[in-house]
Design a protein around this motif. Structure first.
Motif, PDB file in Angstrom:
ATOM      1  N   ALA A 507       0.838  -1.205   0.000  1.00 16.32           N
ATOM      2  CA  ALA A 507       0.000   0.000   0.000  1.00 16.32           C
ATOM      3  C   ALA A 507       0.865   1.245   0.000  1.00 16.32           C
ATOM      4  N   VAL A 508       1.890   1.252   0.861  1.00 21.47           N
ATOM      5  CA  VAL A 508       2.775   2.413   0.943  1.00 21.47           C
ATOM      6  C   VAL A 508       3.485   2.650  -0.383  1.00 21.47           C
ATOM      7  N   ALA A 509       3.898   1.553  -1.030  1.00 22.28           N
ATOM      8  CA  ALA A 509       4.591   1.693  -2.318  1.00 22.28           C
ATOM      9  C   ALA A 509       3.690   2.364  -3.355  1.00 22.28           C
ATOM     10  N   TRP A 510       2.413   1.937  -3.411  1.00 28.06           N
ATOM     11  CA  TRP A 510       1.489   2.545  -4.380  1.00 28.06           C
ATOM     12  C   TRP A 510       1.130   3.979  -3.992  1.00 28.06           C
ATOM     13  N   PHE A 511       0.940   4.219  -2.675  1.00 27.10           N
ATOM     14  CA  PHE A 511       0.683   5.596  -2.238  1.00 27.10           C
ATOM     15  C   PHE A 511       1.855   6.508  -2.615  1.00 27.10           C
ATOM     16  N   ALA A 512       3.074   6.002  -2.434  1.00 22.98           N
ATOM     17  CA  ALA A 512       4.265   6.798  -2.748  1.00 22.98           C
ATOM     18  C   ALA A 512       4.338   7.108  -4.233  1.00 22.98           C
ATOM     19  N   ARG A 513       3.949   6.105  -5.047  1.00 26.00           N
ATOM     20  CA  ARG A 513       3.973   6.321  -6.499  1.00 26.00           C
ATOM     21  C   ARG A 513       2.979   7.415  -6.896  1.00 26.00           C
ATOM     22  N   ALA A 514       1.780   7.346  -6.320  1.00 26.79           N
ATOM     23  CA  ALA A 514       0.770   8.362  -6.623  1.00 26.79           C
ATOM     24  C   ALA A 514       1.182   9.715  -6.069  1.00 26.79           C
ATOM     25  N   ALA A 515       1.728   9.709  -4.845  1.00 17.61           N
ATOM     26  CA  ALA A 515       2.140  10.967  -4.215  1.00 17.61           C
ATOM     27  C   ALA A 515       3.250  11.627  -5.011  1.00 17.61           C
ATOM     28  N   GLY A 516       4.183  10.816  -5.511  1.00 17.96           N
ATOM     29  CA  GLY A 516       5.272  11.371  -6.310  1.00 17.96           C
ATOM     30  C   GLY A 516       4.784  11.998  -7.600  1.00 17.96           C
ATOM     31  N   ALA A 517       3.619  11.530  -8.090  1.00 15.87           N
ATOM     32  CA  ALA A 517       3.025  12.090  -9.309  1.00 15.87           C
ATOM     33  C   ALA A 517       2.135  13.286  -9.008  1.00 15.87           C
ATOM     34  N   GLY A 518       2.101  13.695  -7.727  1.00 15.36           N
ATOM     35  CA  GLY A 518       1.347  14.894  -7.371  1.00 15.36           C
ATOM     36  C   GLY A 518      -0.064  14.643  -6.891  1.00 15.36           C
ATOM     37  N   HIS A 519      -0.417  13.383  -6.614  1.00 15.16           N
ATOM     38  CA  HIS A 519      -1.772  13.089  -6.143  1.00 15.16           C
ATOM     39  C   HIS A 519      -1.882  13.526  -4.684  1.00 15.16           C
ATOM     40  N   VAL A 520      -2.684  14.522  -4.419  1.00 16.15           N
ATOM     41  CA  VAL A 520      -2.722  15.168  -3.106  1.00 16.15           C
ATOM     42  C   VAL A 520      -3.239  14.224  -2.022  1.00 16.15           C
ATOM     43  N   ASP A 521      -4.310  13.494  -2.307  1.00  9.26           N
ATOM     44  CA  ASP A 521      -4.836  12.564  -1.299  1.00  9.26           C
ATOM     45  C   ASP A 521      -3.806  11.494  -0.949  1.00  9.26           C
ATOM     46  N   ALA A 522      -3.025  11.083  -1.948  1.00 10.07           N
ATOM     47  CA  ALA A 522      -1.984  10.088  -1.678  1.00 10.07           C
ATOM     48  C   ALA A 522      -0.898  10.690  -0.792  1.00 10.07           C
ATOM     49  N   GLN A 523      -0.539  11.942  -1.054  1.00  8.23           N
ATOM     50  CA  GLN A 523       0.469  12.608  -0.215  1.00  8.23           C
ATOM     51  C   GLN A 523      -0.013  12.700   1.232  1.00  8.23           C
ATOM     52  N   TYR A 524      -1.261  13.061   1.410  1.00  6.88           N
ATOM     53  CA  TYR A 524      -1.831  13.199   2.748  1.00  6.88           C
ATOM     54  C   TYR A 524      -1.902  11.838   3.453  1.00  6.88           C
ATOM     55  N   THR A 525      -2.387  10.846   2.718  1.00  3.29           N
ATOM     56  CA  THR A 525      -2.498   9.503   3.306  1.00  3.29           C
ATOM     57  C   THR A 525      -1.132   8.968   3.702  1.00  3.29           C
ATOM     58  N   LEU A 526      -0.137   9.169   2.832  1.00  2.00           N
ATOM     59  CA  LEU A 526       1.216   8.696   3.115  1.00  2.00           C
ATOM     60  C   LEU A 526       1.774   9.399   4.354  1.00  2.00           C
ATOM     61  N   ALA A 527       1.489  10.695   4.468  1.00  3.72           N
ATOM     62  CA  ALA A 527       1.944  11.450   5.639  1.00  3.72           C
ATOM     63  C   ALA A 527       1.314  10.895   6.918  1.00  3.72           C
ATOM     64  N   LEU A 528       0.007  10.581   6.857  1.00  2.00           N
ATOM     65  CA  LEU A 528      -0.666  10.027   8.032  1.00  2.00           C
ATOM     66  C   LEU A 528      -0.093   8.670   8.424  1.00  2.00           C
ATOM     67  N   LEU A 529       0.246   7.856   7.415  1.00  2.00           N
ATOM     68  CA  LEU A 529       0.843   6.543   7.714  1.00  2.00           C
ATOM     69  C   LEU A 529       2.194   6.706   8.412  1.00  2.00           C
ATOM     70  N   HIS A 530       2.961   7.712   7.956  1.00  2.00           N
ATOM     71  CA  HIS A 530       4.261   7.961   8.592  1.00  2.00           C
ATOM     72  C   HIS A 530       4.093   8.526  10.007  1.00  2.00           C
ATOM     73  N   LEU A 531       2.948   9.132  10.286  1.00  2.00           N
ATOM     74  CA  LEU A 531       2.690   9.662  11.632  1.00  2.00           C
ATOM     75  C   LEU A 531       2.160   8.586  12.581  1.00  2.00           C
ATOM     76  N   ASP A 532       1.613   7.519  12.016  1.00  2.00           N
ATOM     77  CA  ASP A 532       0.951   6.492  12.821  1.00  2.00           C
ATOM     78  C   ASP A 532       1.984   5.518  13.403  1.00  2.00           C
ATOM     79  N   PRO A 533       2.144   5.500  14.717  1.00  5.19           N
ATOM     80  CA  PRO A 533       3.114   4.571  15.328  1.00  5.19           C
ATOM     81  C   PRO A 533       2.768   3.104  15.056  1.00  5.19           C
ATOM     82  N   GLY A 534       1.478   2.821  14.815  1.00  6.72           N
ATOM     83  CA  GLY A 534       1.066   1.430  14.598  1.00  6.72           C
ATOM     84  C   GLY A 534       1.244   0.952  13.175  1.00  6.72           C
ATOM     85  N   SER A 535       1.676   1.840  12.262  1.00  5.59           N
ATOM     86  CA  SER A 535       1.811   1.442  10.858  1.00  5.59           C
ATOM     87  C   SER A 535       3.072   0.633  10.590  1.00  5.59           C
ATOM     88  N   GLY A 536       4.006   0.691  11.535  1.00  9.55           N
ATOM     89  CA  GLY A 536       5.273  -0.002  11.336  1.00  9.55           C
ATOM     90  C   GLY A 536       6.231   0.780  10.467  1.00  9.55           C
TER      91      GLY A 536
END
Length: 684
Positions: A507-536
């Protein structure tokens, strides 16, 4: 046999002319003085003496309207009198009148208009008046048999123009059987007299192979003879042969010279072509001003290709800045002539305010006209207009009709829209079968957006493993085509939202791919995953980096979270002033918690100057969105008069609204001022 008369008889027949002296000469003198009625009286006397020229001259007076009311029917009567006496010019002119006919003209001060109106006003009495005023009527019926008779008579007497017209009649089968060989012979006889029209006709015969083998060299020879006599159509024909290298080497310079010669006579085809050559600098010196002048002359005479060329010329420019106002003028003229591409452009111009004032109704009108003429993109646009009620009354049924027409024209976006309409039931009953069919059609065309939409449709259907796998495959195809929304949805799929085993790393790999292409929701979601201590995969700096990108792209949630990161110093240097800035950005977009936090910081002067008034304004915005803490804080401000006028009743109302959310602090405040919640109606 060339006709009922021998083709060569004309060389042995004398041409009748006027005698010298007598009534005819008196009439001629009167005509030269402008005494037309006197001239007619003398010429009538001359006609009684058998003077054919006298009748011919009276006929010309009626043609020109000199001394008499202009009347072709009356002219024909006098021409016929002269023709029967053997007058060759009268025979020819009479033949032309019968060949072309003369329709009654309508309009102010026209004979036929007066005749019709008087018939209505005077009834039966009108016929007597009409007989007196227009004894021969107001029109001449076309009569090709009579035309052939009289033009043949003039041709037999050697009139070159008549011989040429007779050749035309044999060529077209007018008043006679079509016979290219006889036509060729008459053209030849006229050409021997250096008749330019006949020379041009011979050029056409050899160019088109009418009764003879196609011979471009012979065609060019005859066109040249006519062109040298300033025959405009011959100049144009020869110019095209030079331009295209037909039967001769290409010679753009000679083509330009010939087009220019014909253009001097305001020939629209020549004006158009010399305009194009000067525009391109092909065969003639590039001259934008002269090119524009030539094209405008042709366009003003309603020559359609010139209208189209001017529209393109002003739209794109040519060594100068485009003039979109002028472009719109000429595109609209072309659109009114049913040019489908111009109709589409006018729809776009009015929709965007390009060259014209924005006018959504006009845009709809032109899109629909273009759509009716088969323009697929216009059909899609007018469908969107009907769907949204833009410039037309909202009509989902008609929108569907136009989407279907656009789909037939190959517009995949129309199929996608149809699928979405039936899937959502937007203005039509929901129909999952139709939705699936249309989305499937759109996806089969390879469009990544359509594949993504079809995948989402499948994911929200019954959630079967088979459909999940089909959706995943479609999303992968779209994502591999660099479609960021598909990559984002793949991330969502791998998070396990639609069933199946979650795979956070994928999931993170695909979110990163979309975020790198400028997809705003993907950037936000990826940021939240990096903030979540339970995401690993907790990473404050990575979270801040992606949150920053999404915030700058206008994502309200990201702006709020970035403000929190600045205020707490998580993943970046603590900067409360930046926190205030991003809280305000999110608050302006209606983010209710950002509005409350901004109010708190304004009230306390944290990261900014304290401003109780603005703090109260933001508290009210958050309070109206049912943020209980904001409702209590606003009540406190109203009780104390901090930034607002004291108003205990208003404060009580806000406390009550917070208490309805079971907020204990609100209840305590109400109890403190002696207000209970029993039977309280909250004013929303």
């Amino acid at each position: 046999m060339l006709s009922s008369r021998s083709l060569l008889q004309w060389v042995r027949r004398p041409v009748l002319g006027p005698s010298r002296g007598g009534p005819f000469e008196h009439g001629t003198g009167a005509y030269e003085r402008g005494a037309y009625l006197e001239a007619i009286r003398y010429w009538k006397l001359a006609l009684e003496a058998g003077e054919a020229e006298a009748a011919y001259r009276i006929g010309k007076l009626y043609v020109k309207g000199e001394g008499v009311v202009r009347s072709v029917p009356d002219a024909a009567i006098w021409y016929e009198r002269a023709a029967r006496l053997g007058h060759v010019d009268a025979q020819f002119q009479l033949g032309l009148i019968f060949l072309q006919g003369e329709k009654p003209l309508l309009g102010p001060h026209r004979h036929e208009t007066w005749r019709q109106s008087s018939a209505v006003r005077l009834g039966d009495k009108a016929s007597n008046i009409h007989q007196l005023v227009f004894p021969h009527g107001t029109s001449v019926e076309r009569n090709v048999d009579a035309a052939f008779h009289w033009i043949s008579a003039a041709a037999d007497k050697g009139k070159a123009e008549a011989q040429t017209v007779l050749g035309n009649m044999y060529s077209e089968g007018l008043g006679c059987e079509k016979n290219p060989q006889i036509a060729l012979a008459w053209y030849g006889v006229a050409a021997e007299q250096n008749c330019a029209a006949a020379e041009f006709a011979l050029g056409d015969i050899h160019f088109q192979g009418k009764g003879v083998p196609v011979d471009f060299e012979q065609a060019a020879l005859w066109y040249r003879k006519a062109a040298d006599q300033d025959h405009v159509r011959a100049q144009v024909a020869l110019a095209f042969m030079n331009l295209k290298g037909t039967g001769m080497p290409e010679n753009p310079a000679e083509a330009a010279r010939l087009f220019q010669g014909a253009a001097m006579h305001d020939d629209v085809i020549a004006l158009y072509n010399i305009g194009l050559l000067r525009l391109k600098g092909h065969g003639a010196a590039k001259d934008i001003d002269k090119a524009e002048t030539a094209l405008r002359k042709a366009a003003r005479r309603d020559y359609f290709p010139a209208i189209q060329a001017l529209a393109e010329f002003y739209s794109h420019g040519g060594g100068f800045a485009p003039d979109l106002r002028e472009a719109a003028v000429w595109y609209e003229k072309a659109a009114e002539r049913d040019d489908v591409q111009a109709q589409f452009f006018m729809g776009r111009f009015y929709a965007t305010g390009t060259g014209v004032g924005p006018n959504i109704r006009q845009a709809a009108k032109w899109f629909e006209r273009a759509a009716r003429n088969g323009h697929a993109t216009a059909a899609f646009n007018i469908a969107v207009f009907y769907l949204n009620g833009s410039g037309v009354e909202r009509d989902v049924g008609r929108a569907i009709e136009w989407f279907e027409r656009a789909s037939e024209g190959g517009i995949r976006a129309a199929q996608l829209q149809l699928g979405k309409l039936y899937s959502a039931g937007n203005g039509v009953p929901r129909d999952h079968q139709l939705a699936g069919e249309w989305l499937g059609k759109a996806a089969s065309g390879g469009d990544p957006d359509a594949k993504t939409a079809y995948a989402l449709f499948l994911l929200h259907e019954d959630g079967s493993a088979e459909q999940l796998e089909q959706a995943r495959a479609l999303l992968v195809e779209a994502a591999e085509a660099n479609h960021a929304p598909a990559a984002f949805q793949l991330g969502v799929v791998h998070m396990g939202k639609f069933g199946g085993q979650a795979d956070i790393a994928a999931a993170v790999a695909w979110f990163a791919r979309a975020a790198g292409a400028g997809h705003v929701d993907a950037q936000y979601t990826l940021a939240l995953l990096h903030l979540d201590p339970g995401s690993g995969m907790s990473d404050a700096k990575a979270a801040a980096s992606w949150m920053m990108k999404a915030a700058h792209a206008g994502h309200a949630g990201a702006q709020f979270q970035l403000a929190v990161l600045y205020c707490t110093g998580a993943g970046l240097a603590q900067d409360v002033a930046q926190g205030v800035k991003w809280y305000e950005a999110a608050a302006q977009q209606g983010h209710k918690i950002a509005q409350f936090n901004l109010a708190v910081m304004l009230g306390k002067g944290q990261g900014c100057e304290a401003d109780p008034g603005k703090a109260a304004e933001w508290l009210e915005k958050a309070a109206r969105q049912d943020v209980a803490e904001a409702q209590i804080a606003l009540g406190d401000a109203l009780m104390s008069g901090s930034g607002v006028t004291k108003d205990q009743d208003a404060a009580v109302q806000w406390y009550r609204r917070a208490a309805c959310h079971n907020h204990e602090g609100a209840r305590r405040r109400l109890n403190a001022i002696g207000v209970t919640m029993v039977d309280t109606v909250v004013d929303g």
